[in-house]
Design a protein around this motif. Sequence first.
Motif, PDB file in Angstrom:
ATOM      1  N   GLU A  66      68.999  50.696  41.229  1.00 62.08           N
ATOM      2  CA  GLU A  66      68.894  52.042  40.804  1.00 62.08           C
ATOM      3  C   GLU A  66      67.310  52.178  40.554  1.00 62.08           C
ATOM      4  N   VAL A  67      66.675  53.207  40.816  1.00 63.71           N
ATOM      5  CA  VAL A  67      65.176  53.707  40.289  1.00 63.71           C
ATOM      6  C   VAL A  67      65.498  55.090  39.755  1.00 63.71           C
ATOM      7  N   ALA A  68      64.370  55.283  39.139  1.00 59.08           N
ATOM      8  CA  ALA A  68      64.014  56.672  38.718  1.00 59.08           C
ATOM      9  C   ALA A  68      63.350  57.626  39.319  1.00 59.08           C
ATOM     10  N   ALA A  69      63.816  58.851  39.462  1.00 56.34           N
ATOM     11  CA  ALA A  69      63.310  59.786  40.205  1.00 56.34           C
ATOM     12  C   ALA A  69      63.113  61.042  39.433  1.00 56.34           C
ATOM     13  N   TYR A  70      62.026  61.869  39.909  1.00 59.02           N
ATOM     14  CA  TYR A  70      61.402  62.979  39.012  1.00 59.02           C
ATOM     15  C   TYR A  70      61.325  64.283  39.756  1.00 59.02           C
ATOM     16  N   PRO A  71      62.502  65.023  39.693  1.00 53.39           N
ATOM     17  CA  PRO A  71      62.606  66.221  40.485  1.00 53.39           C
ATOM     18  C   PRO A  71      61.450  67.417  39.682  1.00 53.39           C
ATOM     19  N   GLU A  72      61.064  67.193  38.574  1.00 52.92           N
ATOM     20  CA  GLU A  72      60.012  68.147  38.117  1.00 52.92           C
ATOM     21  C   GLU A  72      58.525  67.433  37.965  1.00 52.92           C
ATOM     22  N   THR A  73      58.422  66.257  38.790  1.00 53.63           N
ATOM     23  CA  THR A  73      57.387  65.359  38.561  1.00 53.63           C
ATOM     24  C   THR A  73      57.148  64.576  37.263  1.00 53.63           C
ATOM     25  N   HIS A  74      56.705  63.336  37.613  1.00 51.91           N
ATOM     26  CA  HIS A  74      56.410  62.301  36.277  1.00 51.91           C
ATOM     27  C   HIS A  74      55.284  62.912  35.497  1.00 51.91           C
ATOM     28  N   PRO A  75      55.193  62.807  34.226  1.00 50.99           N
ATOM     29  CA  PRO A  75      54.116  63.570  33.297  1.00 50.99           C
ATOM     30  C   PRO A  75      52.792  62.927  33.770  1.00 50.99           C
ATOM     31  N   GLN A  76      52.817  61.663  34.180  1.00 51.38           N
ATOM     32  CA  GLN A  76      51.718  60.901  34.434  1.00 51.38           C
ATOM     33  C   GLN A  76      50.990  60.836  35.832  1.00 51.38           C
ATOM     34  N   ALA A  77      51.866  61.695  36.829  1.00 51.40           N
ATOM     35  CA  ALA A  77      51.507  61.560  38.188  1.00 51.40           C
ATOM     36  C   ALA A  77      50.332  62.464  38.427  1.00 51.40           C
ATOM     37  N   ALA A  78      49.375  62.096  39.583  1.00 53.38           N
ATOM     38  CA  ALA A  78      48.293  62.935  39.777  1.00 53.38           C
ATOM     39  C   ALA A  78      48.842  64.348  40.202  1.00 53.38           C
ATOM     40  N   ASN A  79      49.853  64.466  41.022  1.00 55.36           N
ATOM     41  CA  ASN A  79      50.390  65.776  41.493  1.00 55.36           C
ATOM     42  C   ASN A  79      51.692  65.502  42.217  1.00 55.36           C
ATOM     43  N   PRO A  80      52.550  66.610  42.326  1.00 54.73           N
ATOM     44  CA  PRO A  80      53.872  66.292  42.960  1.00 54.73           C
ATOM     45  C   PRO A  80      54.007  65.315  44.292  1.00 54.73           C
ATOM     46  N   ASP A  81      52.995  65.631  45.276  1.00 49.73           N
ATOM     47  CA  ASP A  81      53.104  64.758  46.247  1.00 49.73           C
ATOM     48  C   ASP A  81      52.775  63.334  46.159  1.00 49.73           C
ATOM     49  N   ALA A  82      51.846  63.039  45.615  1.00 49.23           N
ATOM     50  CA  ALA A  82      51.460  61.840  44.894  1.00 49.23           C
ATOM     51  C   ALA A  82      52.639  61.140  44.210  1.00 49.23           C
ATOM     52  N   ASP A  83      53.492  61.705  43.444  1.00 52.60           N
ATOM     53  CA  ASP A  83      54.601  61.187  42.748  1.00 52.60           C
ATOM     54  C   ASP A  83      55.711  60.783  43.791  1.00 52.60           C
ATOM     55  N   PHE A  84      55.733  61.828  44.905  1.00 50.72           N
ATOM     56  CA  PHE A  84      56.907  61.492  45.798  1.00 50.72           C
ATOM     57  C   PHE A  84      56.480  60.245  46.708  1.00 50.72           C
ATOM     58  N   VAL A  85      55.341  59.960  46.881  1.00 48.96           N
ATOM     59  CA  VAL A  85      54.917  59.047  47.688  1.00 48.96           C
ATOM     60  C   VAL A  85      55.117  57.587  46.879  1.00 48.96           C
ATOM     61  N   ASN A  86      54.721  57.623  45.647  1.00 51.61           N
ATOM     62  CA  ASN A  86      55.360  56.686  44.611  1.00 51.61           C
ATOM     63  C   ASN A  86      56.708  56.449  44.752  1.00 51.61           C
ATOM     64  N   PHE A  87      57.658  57.638  44.621  1.00 50.87           N
ATOM     65  CA  PHE A  87      58.955  57.362  44.616  1.00 50.87           C
ATOM     66  C   PHE A  87      59.302  56.766  46.004  1.00 50.87           C
ATOM     67  N   ARG A  88      58.812  57.153  47.120  1.00 54.18           N
ATOM     68  CA  ARG A  88      59.064  56.388  48.404  1.00 54.18           C
ATOM     69  C   ARG A  88      58.761  55.020  48.339  1.00 54.18           C
ATOM     70  N   ARG A  89      57.586  54.642  47.874  1.00 57.53           N
ATOM     71  CA  ARG A  89      57.434  53.092  47.601  1.00 57.53           C
ATOM     72  C   ARG A  89      58.559  52.334  46.933  1.00 57.53           C
ATOM     73  N   LYS A  90      59.208  53.061  46.004  1.00 55.08           N
ATOM     74  CA  LYS A  90      60.344  52.267  45.265  1.00 55.08           C
ATOM     75  C   LYS A  90      61.552  52.018  46.483  1.00 55.08           C
ATOM     76  N   VAL A  91      61.716  53.240  47.202  1.00 54.33           N
ATOM     77  CA  VAL A  91      62.870  53.106  48.093  1.00 54.33           C
ATOM     78  C   VAL A  91      62.486  52.233  49.263  1.00 54.33           C
ATOM     79  N   GLU A  92      61.086  52.118  49.851  1.00 56.80           N
ATOM     80  CA  GLU A  92      60.867  51.013  50.861  1.00 56.80           C
ATOM     81  C   GLU A  92      61.104  49.741  50.288  1.00 56.80           C
ATOM     82  N   ALA A  93      60.642  49.417  48.912  1.00 59.05           N
ATOM     83  CA  ALA A  93      60.541  48.219  48.210  1.00 59.05           C
ATOM     84  C   ALA A  93      62.104  47.662  48.348  1.00 59.05           C
ATOM     85  N   GLY A  94      63.035  48.708  48.395  1.00 63.63           N
ATOM     86  CA  GLY A  94      64.588  47.919  48.362  1.00 63.63           C
ATOM     87  C   GLY A  94      65.574  48.854  47.369  1.00 63.63           C
TER      88      GLY A  94
END
Length: 290
Positions: free
Chosen positions: A141-169
């Motif tokens: 299981e990994v963490a997801a941030y519907p309201e965007t992680h506080p250190q993310a550059a912006n919501p899209d960048a945070d979502f790209v990073n979320f997708r990285r975790k999914v693609e990693a497995g």
Amino acid sequence: MNSAAAQPLQFSFELFPPRTPEGAAKLPAIVAQLATLQPKYFSVTYGAGGSDQDGTYDTVVRVVEDTGIDAAPHLTCVGSSRAKISALLDRYEAAGVKRIVALRGDLPATALGASAPGDFHYASELVQFIRETHGEHFHLEVAAYPETHPQAANPDADFVNFRRKVEAGANAAITQYFFVAEAYFDFVERCTRAGIAIPVIPGIMPITNHGQLTRFSAACGADIPRWIRLRLEQLQNDKPSLQAFGLDVITRLCESLLKAGAPGLHFYTLNQAETTLRLWQNLGLPAPHY
Ligand code: FAD
């Protein structure tokens, strides 16, 4: 809504390793009460940098022994080394653990980012490392941030990073808590558009204490809507009324999430059984197995 919605609903209860002898003495009874609800699994938090490594391990082992229900340790990677994480994964595998909540964790703000000490900088690297070293043994299981992680550059960048975790497995995600259901619906919609099909389980934070909730929310970036904030401020010295209000708000939130197809709920129990049991009852979820 969630592509995994056809699966049976999945409920999980998050604990933290007790920090005092009194907390340790009380935990087995709390776990026993929560176990009557037959969650899919318990999860046990972990301090960034490995501060309560033994506490997490001991709590996980004890919960499984006492209840026969799966328990998933949270594992944070920031500030740690490949060797340490690998040893810990081996220890969990040997103990029969089959699921892990894989996280980056938090270090002081100045120590985070690509220059953070240690072999890992982001949770996606931990997920990748677990897959490389332990194959498919662990359900991740990994963490997801519907309201965007506080250190993310912006919501899209945070979502790209979320997708990285999914693609990693990653197999599934648990969200940071939120009080506005639309934030979750929007996140799930973005997952659908991006072809991300893993279950995204809403993390549910009870409202029982004004000061604690305000502190947590400021730290993790969860928005407390004005109408809730004002009611909590007004009720802060009237615990029963504040808790009744909080229970109503969270019951309605859970109802709208489940009605819209959320694949389950992950309850941040804060090592208390009562609020989760009352929520469960309010939601009319399946009768406990005694
Ligand atoms: P990541 O997914 O790595 O993301 C962290 C930040 O880095 C985000 O802003 C993201 O957008 C950004 N990022 C990610 N990858 C990159 C990249 N390649 N380049 C640039 N930026 C990137 N903390 C604990 O210490 N112990 C716990 O037990 C614990 N349990 C938790 C359980 C849940 C369900 C949740 C939602 C959080 C939990 N946390 C816990 C808190 C968590 O550690 C913090 O929110 C932490 O700040 C981020 O962890 P993450 O795994 O989401 O990190």
